[in-house]
Design an enzyme around this catalytic site. Structure first.
Site, mmCIF file in Angstrom:
data_model
loop_
_atom_site.group_PDB
_atom_site.id
_atom_site.type_symbol
_atom_site.label_atom_id
_atom_site.label_comp_id
_atom_site.label_asym_id
_atom_site.label_seq_id
_atom_site.Cartn_x
_atom_site.Cartn_y
_atom_site.Cartn_z
ATOM 1 N N ASP A 138 0.862 -1.169 0.000
ATOM 2 C CA ASP A 138 0.000 0.000 0.000
ATOM 3 C C ASP A 138 0.909 1.233 0.000
ATOM 4 O O ASP A 138 1.701 1.425 0.916
ATOM 5 C CB ASP A 138 -0.872 -0.037 1.272
ATOM 6 C CG ASP A 138 -2.026 0.933 1.171
ATOM 7 O OD1 ASP A 138 -2.159 1.592 0.127
ATOM 8 O OD2 ASP A 138 -2.784 1.032 2.156
ATOM 9 N N ASP A 152 -2.777 2.484 -6.010
ATOM 10 C CA ASP A 152 -1.709 2.539 -5.006
ATOM 11 C C ASP A 152 -1.695 1.327 -4.090
ATOM 12 O O ASP A 152 -1.084 1.354 -3.033
ATOM 13 C CB ASP A 152 -1.842 3.825 -4.180
ATOM 14 C CG ASP A 152 -3.190 3.938 -3.498
ATOM 15 O OD1 ASP A 152 -4.091 3.142 -3.831
ATOM 16 O OD2 ASP A 152 -3.342 4.808 -2.635
ATOM 17 N N GLU A 153 -2.345 0.259 -4.495
ATOM 18 C CA GLU A 153 -2.514 -0.845 -3.561
ATOM 19 C C GLU A 153 -2.682 -2.151 -4.340
ATOM 20 O O GLU A 153 -3.397 -2.183 -5.343
ATOM 21 C CB GLU A 153 -3.782 -0.515 -2.753
ATOM 22 C CG GLU A 153 -4.161 -1.459 -1.726
ATOM 23 C CD GLU A 153 -5.465 -1.032 -1.035
ATOM 24 O OE1 GLU A 153 -5.882 -1.775 -0.174
ATOM 25 O OE2 GLU A 153 -6.062 0.019 -1.380
#
Lengths: 386, 367
Positions: free
Chosen positions: A11, A106-107
């Site tokens: 993350d 983003d993860e």
């Protein structure tokens, strides 16, 4: 007992805001708020950790964020740049495994069980990925490692930002029991309040409550939530590369012999498959027709392109040729007709061509336009003239 | 017909002529060669209807002229295995007898009248050039020609004649090689429309023609055919019809990033880096940094490879991917120790130059 699993949850820390700080070093250490303008009722997409200290968080109205953090620097969302960096991060993941499930820009979840022989333990892989993201891109990520997705995601969040937490079968009880129940997926604010009302605040307390007392608050989710509370989660990492082929087929109520009717059905299938290819940003190297006769005898006929494609016209021309060749030799009433595209590669990947084929470029633009219209007005909005 | 052959001379001719005999054809006579003895020379002919070859053998003694058509593979293997320095060919009504000191083969021939005509080289050449130079030019571009493209023009090599220069161009649509051969004599302006497309097969055949160091090749165009003559060998071929792509427009001229690299070192680096390129992408990544060039590849389930090379480079860093085969092909064809690599952006072709006469462009692979 199944094989042990090693799931990484990676993350990025305050991703959009960190990218802004990366591109403009003058913003480093400052409260950066990325999102829509307060004048236009915008919301916060991301806030740097400096801004979060003032209570700013994502999804908050920008006007409120600006009130909380008057010195915050408000910047517009530069999605193209975030996508670009996200792709680079993804490229780093792909050095270690192809089992990648992106959750957002983003993860992502990574299953590295198959990579440990080559790259070392899951911890080593996690550290290398974190290090490479920092070294090559200048961004920090929080990494969680655990035997399943739920615990991995929990782990990445525990020491954010710049965290690195490993949850194992041995330490999971100790970590889980003290956490608030809101950490469990599926427990929203309403459920949380209901549980707190009966004195359940932590995951440990939840576990130690008899299921029948939970039914009122959790309903039919009780079993699932209790499993999570025990740190059990069997869901697989669903990598996007699972798609190996895209196909469409139709079984007819009565066997069909009419060539033109069959061609009509095939055209519909080609259009559908082509559209799905384009939507998934795939190109196909091979097409296959599946033909089942009235007596259930099934044959397939394939053809491979020299260059992978997803234009309807190219796929149709080839599908039609394959069909006509079959029809000439072994025509018969069909119970089922199917069309599939396989040998999928990412659109635009692979070898580039020296000479632009103007006809193909034209077809591509035509497909784009037609996809746009279909997305907006439905599949029947545009049809081929012939 | 009755002819005594010097075995070595006959074998040399047979190797060349039988090399174009098709292994599978609906016309069995194409799997034969024609042997014609007339005056004081014997001519051996083979053809696949597209390309034809005629080889003159003069180390012979003709006792009786004649014309025979015999299966190429049988004659070829008989002569290859023979232990005699001299063999005798003697034709009777329906059979050909090949006799050595202790051997006697009888093979059934075909009717010579059925054998398709193979163009000769009856008139003066339109222009001439050195065989060695033409072979070098061919070697530098024939590998870039398409093999079985549906765009037939790409299966051939473009010939353009301009004054005393012959330009050869081959492309498969992904890479393109251009090499210039200096002519011995000015062209007499007979090249149809200034450019023709010659089948790649004919060109590779020419590469097999042996000759003295200073041997010359004569070229002649008749109708839609080209014929090449070098010493005792004449190769003729139909020209390829179709439009060759406008290659001039795609050779970049605006590049600023330039490297001078060692041919063998880069070949070795590409070969090693390619060992872990995946079957799907088949790409090797070239990463350029300050005075450093890194070759790398990756196979997600196997591992990765990296080869570093010190270079002179101070321009902006960049990354670009190529099919390693496309690089290895050209590096093997370059004879000079060094070559120039010019680059633009990651989605534009790489440009390779060797000397003033060779240019190669190759489209990148999106990795």
């Amino acid at each position: 007992m199944s094989e042990p699993r090693y799931i990484l949850h990676i993350d990025m820390d305050a991703f959009y805001a960190s990218v802004e700080q990366l591109d403009d070093p003058g913003l480093k250490g400052k409260a950066v708020i990325v999102g829509g303008s307060p004048a236009k009722r915008g919301v916060v997409s991301a806030a740097s950790y400096e801004a979060r200290k003032f209570g700013v968080h994502s999804a908050m109205p920008m006007s409120q964020a600006v009130r909380l953090c008057p010195d915050g620097i408000v910047l517009p969302v530069r999605m193209k740049r975030y996508v670009e960096l996200s792709n680079k991060i993804h490229e780093i993941f792909s050095r270690y495994t192809d089992q990648i499930e992106p959750i957002s820009l983003d993860e992502a979840f990574l299953d590295v069980a198959g990579s440990t022989q080559l790259f070392g333990s899951a911890e080593q892989i996690g550290r290398r990925i974190k290090h490479e993201i920092k070294e090559e891109l200048g961004l920090t990520a929080s990494v969680g490692i655990a035997p399943n997705k739920f615990l991995a995601k929990l782990a990445s969040d525990l020491e954010k930002p710049d965290g690195f937490v490993i949850i194992t079968e041995d330490n999971k009880k100790r970590i889980l029991d003290v956490l608030p129940i809101s950490r469990i997926w599926g427990i929203g604010r309403v459920t949380e309040q209901a549980l707190k009302a009966i004195g359940i605040n932590t995951i440990g307390q939840l576990k130690n409550t008899a299921p029948e007392h939970l039914k009122d608050s959790l309903g039919n989710q009780t079993g699932g939530i209790l499993r999570l509370a025990h740190g059990i989660d069997d869901r697989e990492v669903e990598s996007i590369h699972v798609a190996k082929s895209i196909s469409s087929e139709e079984t007819f109520a009565v066997d069909i012999d009419d060539k033109d009717v069959l061609l009509g059905v095939l055209l519909g299938q080609v259009q559908e498959v082509a559209q799905r290819l384009r939507k998934g940003k795939f190109e196909a190297k091979t097409i296959t027709l599946k033909l089942r006769y009235g007596d259930f005898k099934t044959v397939t006929r394939s053809s491979t392109f020299s260059k992978a494609t997803n234009t309807t016209e190219t796929l149709w021309r080839q599908a039609r040729a394959v069909f006509l060749k079959w029809h000439k030799k072994s025509a018969g009433p069909l119970r089922l007709l199917g069309f599939g595209a396989s040998g999928l590669i990412t659109e635009g990947a692979g070898q580039k061509e020296l000479f632009v084929n103007p006809e193909e470029e034209k077809q591509k633009r035509l497909d784009q336009a037609s996809d746009k219209i279909k997305n907006r007005y439905g599949n029947d909005a545009v049809k081929r003239g012939g | 017909m009755k002819v005594k052959f010097n075995t070595a001379a006959l074998q040399e001719a047979l190797v060349l002529v039988t090399s174009i005999v098709p292994s599978r054809t609906p016309k069995p006579i194409l799997q034969c060669i024609r042997i014609t003895a007339q005056d004081d020379v014997v001519k051996l002919c083979g053809t696949d209807l597209e390309v034809g070859i005629t080889c003159r053998v003069s180390q012979v003694e003709i006792e009786q002229p004649g014309d025979i058509v015999v299966p190429a593979d049988k004659v070829g293997s008989i002569i290859r295995e023979t232990i005699d320095e001299v063999v005798v060919f003697e034709a009777s009504e329906a059979a050909v007898h090949i006799k050595g000191a202790d051997s006697h083969f009888t093979i059934y021939g075909h009717d010579a009248g059925q054998f398709p005509a193979v163009a000769g080289f009856e008139a003066e050449a339109d222009f001439e050039m050195s065989l060695a130079k033409l072979q070098e030019g061919i070697e530098q571009c024939v590998f870039a020609a398409a093999r079985e493209s549906t765009r037939y023009a790409l299966n051939g090599i473009l010939w353009e004649v301009n004054g005393k220069k012959l330009t050869l161009v081959a492309t498969d649509g992904r890479r393109l090689a251009k090499s210039i051969v200096n002519l011995g004599t000015s062209a007499k302006g007979k090249l149809p429309e200034g450019r023709v497309i010659v089948p790649a097969k004919m060109m590779s055949l020419l590469d097999r023609v042996g000759g003295e160091a200073d041997a010359m090749v004569g070229v002649r165009f008749v109708d839609n055919q080209v014929a090449l003559m070098c010493a005792d060998v004449v190769i003729s071929s139909n020209l390829v019809e179709g439009n060759f792509p406008k290659y001039e427009d795609i050779i970049p001229s605006d590049y600023t990033k330039k490297l001078v690299l060692n041919t063998d070192a880069v070949l070795s680096a590409v070969r090693r880096a390619a060992l872990l390129a995946t079957e799907d992408s088949k790409g090797v990544k070239l990463k350029l940094g300050a005075n450093e060039l890194t070759f790398s590849s990756r196979a997600p389930e196997t591992g990765d490879a990296q080869v570093d090379m010190a270079v002179e480079y101070s321009d902006a860093p960049m990354e670009i991917g190529f099919n390693p085969q496309f690089l290895m092909d050209v590096l093997r064809a370059i004879k000079a120790d060094d070559f120039e690599l010019h680059l633009g952006d990651a989605d534009r072709p790489g440009l390779i130059k060797s000397g003033n006469n060779f240019v190669y462009i190759v489209m990148p692979v999106n990795l």
